[in-house]
Motif scaffolding. Structure first.
Motif, PDB file in Angstrom:
ATOM      1  N   ARG A   1       6.228   8.321   0.433  1.00 21.90           N
ATOM      2  CA  ARG A   1       5.206   7.314   0.124  1.00 21.90           C
ATOM      3  C   ARG A   1       5.788   5.906   0.190  1.00 21.90           C
ATOM      4  O   ARG A   1       5.048   4.938   0.240  1.00 21.90           O
TER       5      ARG A   1
ATOM      6  N   ASP B   1       0.864   4.947   1.069  1.00 24.12           N
ATOM      7  CA  ASP B   1       0.190   5.979   1.838  1.00 24.12           C
ATOM      8  C   ASP B   1       0.730   7.353   1.436  1.00 24.12           C
ATOM      9  O   ASP B   1       1.800   7.478   0.841  1.00 24.12           O
ATOM     10  N   GLY B   2      -0.013   8.380   1.780  1.00 28.08           N
ATOM     11  CA  GLY B   2       0.439   9.731   1.494  1.00 28.08           C
ATOM     12  C   GLY B   2       0.184  10.141   0.056  1.00 28.08           C
ATOM     13  O   GLY B   2      -0.397   9.409  -0.740  1.00 28.08           O
ATOM     14  N   SER B   3       0.637  11.338  -0.275  1.00 25.50           N
ATOM     15  CA  SER B   3       0.444  11.903  -1.607  1.00 25.50           C
ATOM     16  C   SER B   3       1.801  12.121  -2.271  1.00 25.50           C
ATOM     17  O   SER B   3       2.819  12.271  -1.585  1.00 25.50           O
TER      18      SER B   3
ATOM     19  N   ARG C   1       0.843  -1.187   0.000  1.00 27.12           N
ATOM     20  CA  ARG C   1       0.000   0.000   0.000  1.00 27.12           C
ATOM     21  C   ARG C   1       0.878   1.236   0.000  1.00 27.12           C
ATOM     22  O   ARG C   1       1.915   1.277   0.671  1.00 27.12           O
TER      23      ARG C   1
END
Length: 330
Positions: free
Chosen positions: A291, A272-274, A270
């Motif tokens: 990320r 996460d974050g941008s 996965r």
């Protein structure tokens, strides 16, 4: 294989006035790659990674900020974008655009759309010769003669896609750049056009740069894959190696996201974050930092170079994961 196209340290930056003095968006940043004669190369990555800018740079539709694009050793970037349209090299690189509806002239019938590059790029003027070439090219892409007198709005999506492909291959290019050529089509039309493209490459001995977000399509059509993230190449590998043993964490996440009933219930990586901002990015920080599930302090202080991690396999990661699952910290 002989290099048909060589890209050396290619960059394209766009000034962003609203972000302050000196702010620039790094759409493509120091990219190098080669495409061999007769090779089909896939270019993948999320929206905003720089794929479309690469299409425009390699198609010589825009000028780079820095770097070179060489075709069989000749520097195409020495010719400005404005002059390249009338250069004899123009016919050697053709682009099939994402949406044939938008890229076809609505006032041109299908016949005129295919004939136009024959006149402009090959200098043909004899009506009988032009007609012969148009009909032969239409037959090559499976477009019936009775459709040649129709305007784009009178054609189906698949038929418009065939016109766009015919227009590009009519001048017998060495490199065909395909920018998401099936994304605007329904599933059945996509399958037909993909089979057509595979057949054309075999018959015409062209090289392909196939730009797509659909990794299943890339795996089907391409022998080698280039992965981009925020303007940088993060992995290059033979298609089979990339899909079975991706070495960069971003590529691993992309491959894991491919729908596969056999992996139902398995844990997947996965992100996460941008994504980080592409405006004036820190040259000493990995673009994927923030990320990446394997991020470490080193990633925030040293941009990882693109380096060999296997046969013809390159990854820009300090901790490229080996096929066996260990860390490669060379």
């Amino acid at each position: 294989m002989t290099a048909l196209l060589e890209v050396r340290s290619l960059s394209k930056f766009y000034p962003i006035k609203r972000a302050g003095k000196g702010a620039k968006l790094h759409a493509v940043d120091d990219v190098s790659l080669t495409i061999s004669a007769g090779e089909s190369v896939g270019l993948v990555g999320e929206s905003g990674c720089g794929k479309s800018t690469m299409v425009r740079l390699l198609g010589r539709l825009i000028d780079p900020t820095a770097g070179q694009v060489l075709m069989e050793g000749e520097d195409l970037t020495a010719i400005t974008q404005a002059k390249f349209a009338s250069s004899p090299h123009r016919r050697r690189i053709q682009v099939v655009f994402q949406d044939a509806t938008e890229s076809l002239n609505p006032s041109f019938r299908a016949f005129q759309a295919i004939a136009d590059p024959l006149k402009r790029l090959l200098g043909l003027s004899d009506s009988a010769e032009i007609a012969s070439r148009v009909h032969a090219t239409a037959a090559l892409v499976g477009l019936p003669d009775e459709l040649l007198q129709r305007y784009p709005h009178q054609l189906s999506g698949g038929q418009r896609a065939r016109v766009g492909i015919a227009r590009a291959v009519a001048v017998e290019p060495s490199l065909l750049i395909l920018d998401e050529p099936t994304s605007a089509l329904d599933v059945s039309a996509q399958a037909v056009i993909l089979r057509l493209l595979a057949d054309l490459r075999a018959r015409l001995s062209m090289s392909y740069l196939f730009v797509s977000h659909d990794l299943n399509v890339v795996r089907l059509l391409c022998s080698r894959v280039v992965v981009m993230y925020l303007g940088k190449i993060v992995e290059i590998a033979p298609a089979e190696a990339l899909f079975t043993a991706p070495r960069h964490p971003y590529t691993q996440a992309l491959v894991a996201a491919i729908p596969d009933p056999a992996r139902r219930g398995e844990a997947r990586p996965r992100l996460d974050g941008s994504p980080a901002s592409p405006i004036n990015p820190d040259p000493n920080v990995c673009r994927f930092y923030g990320r990446c599930p394997k991020a470490a302090d080193l990633c925030a202080s040293a941009m990882p170079p693109l380096r060999a991690v296997g046969p013809d396999h390159f990854a820009a990661c300090h901790f490229a994961v080996s096929p066996a699952g260990g860390n490669d910290e060379r």
